[in-house]
Design a protein around this motif. Structure first.
Motif, PDB file in Angstrom:
ATOM      1  N   ARG A 158     -55.310 -39.070 -30.412  1.00  0.00           N
ATOM      2  CA  ARG A 158     -54.955 -38.101 -29.378  1.00  0.00           C
ATOM      3  C   ARG A 158     -54.671 -38.796 -28.048  1.00  0.00           C
ATOM      4  N   LYS A 159     -55.489 -39.801 -27.715  1.00  0.00           N
ATOM      5  CA  LYS A 159     -55.305 -40.546 -26.469  1.00  0.00           C
ATOM      6  C   LYS A 159     -53.958 -41.267 -26.458  1.00  0.00           C
ATOM      7  N   ASP A 160     -53.603 -41.897 -27.579  1.00  0.00           N
ATOM      8  CA  ASP A 160     -52.313 -42.576 -27.690  1.00  0.00           C
ATOM      9  C   ASP A 160     -51.150 -41.599 -27.548  1.00  0.00           C
ATOM     10  N   ALA A 161     -51.284 -40.424 -28.140  1.00  0.00           N
ATOM     11  CA  ALA A 161     -50.235 -39.412 -28.045  1.00  0.00           C
ATOM     12  C   ALA A 161     -50.075 -38.933 -26.602  1.00  0.00           C
ATOM     13  N   GLU A 162     -51.194 -38.781 -25.882  1.00  0.00           N
ATOM     14  CA  GLU A 162     -51.117 -38.350 -24.481  1.00  0.00           C
ATOM     15  C   GLU A 162     -50.435 -39.406 -23.618  1.00  0.00           C
ATOM     16  N   THR A 163     -50.792 -40.678 -23.814  1.00  0.00           N
ATOM     17  CA  THR A 163     -50.169 -41.735 -23.005  1.00  0.00           C
ATOM     18  C   THR A 163     -48.676 -41.845 -23.318  1.00  0.00           C
ATOM     19  N   ALA A 164     -48.312 -41.647 -24.574  1.00  0.00           N
ATOM     20  CA  ALA A 164     -46.896 -41.693 -24.947  1.00  0.00           C
ATOM     21  C   ALA A 164     -46.135 -40.550 -24.294  1.00  0.00           C
TER      22      ALA A 164
END
Length: 182
Positions: A158-164
């Protein structure tokens, strides 16, 4: 192909053979980009591209920097190494071969066979779309606990998706920065 690229990279890095490496065709070169660059900026230099490439063998970044400064077209040579990557070349050859056979097929196949091939392509595409939708909605949810994201990794995913998603809205810096000026 890999051995040739590796050997060419070593020759380029150490500048062992000078222009002989270019003349033998060892390693990636920005020749395609240099030719299109000269087509754009100075067509009279097209005949001397081979001698220019041989002169700068082993030091292509220097050539690129000189051309960009002289003509003021910065960023034209970004990722030139990928132009002659083995996988990309193989893909281009496969596409050329496909287009050649498609041209031959269209010229010589009977109309009934052409219609059958077109219908078969449409039906297989339709089946592929249906099967992928079925896989995503019905099959994968049952297999995900076994093959999917490991326990505890959902938070990182989820964190990676938010930063992307945040990066997509960001504007990139387009100003040119020369390393020699600092």
């Amino acid at each position: 192909m890999y051995a040739g690229s590796w050997m060419g990279g070593a020759l380029q890095k150490n500048n062992i053979f000078g222009s002989m490496g270019y003349k033998l065709g060892i390693g990636p070169t920005p020749k395609k980009r240099v030719m299109s660059f000269y087509e754009k900026h100075d067509a009279s230099k097209l005949s001397s591209v081979n001698s220019i490439m041989a002169q700068y063998y082993g030091d292509y970044p220097k050539l690129i920097k000189k051309l960009e400064r002289k003509y003021g077209d910065y960023g034209y040579f970004l990722q030139w190494e990928n132009d002659e990557a083995p996988l990309k070349l193989a893909k281009e050859k496969a596409e050329d071969t496909f287009l050649y056979f498609q041209k031959i097929f269209n010229a010589h196949a009977p109309q009934v066979v052409k219609t059958g091939a077109r219908n078969m392509k449409y039906n297989l595409g339709f089946l592929y779309k249906k099967a992928s939708r079925l896989w995503k909605k019905k099959v994968w949810p049952h297999l995900e606990p076994f093959f999917g994201v490991p326990k505890g990794a959902e938070k990182q995913k989820r964190k990676d998706a938010e930063t992307a998603s945040r990066r997509k809205g960001r504007k990139r810096n387009t100003e040119f920065r020369d390393e020699d000026e600092f």
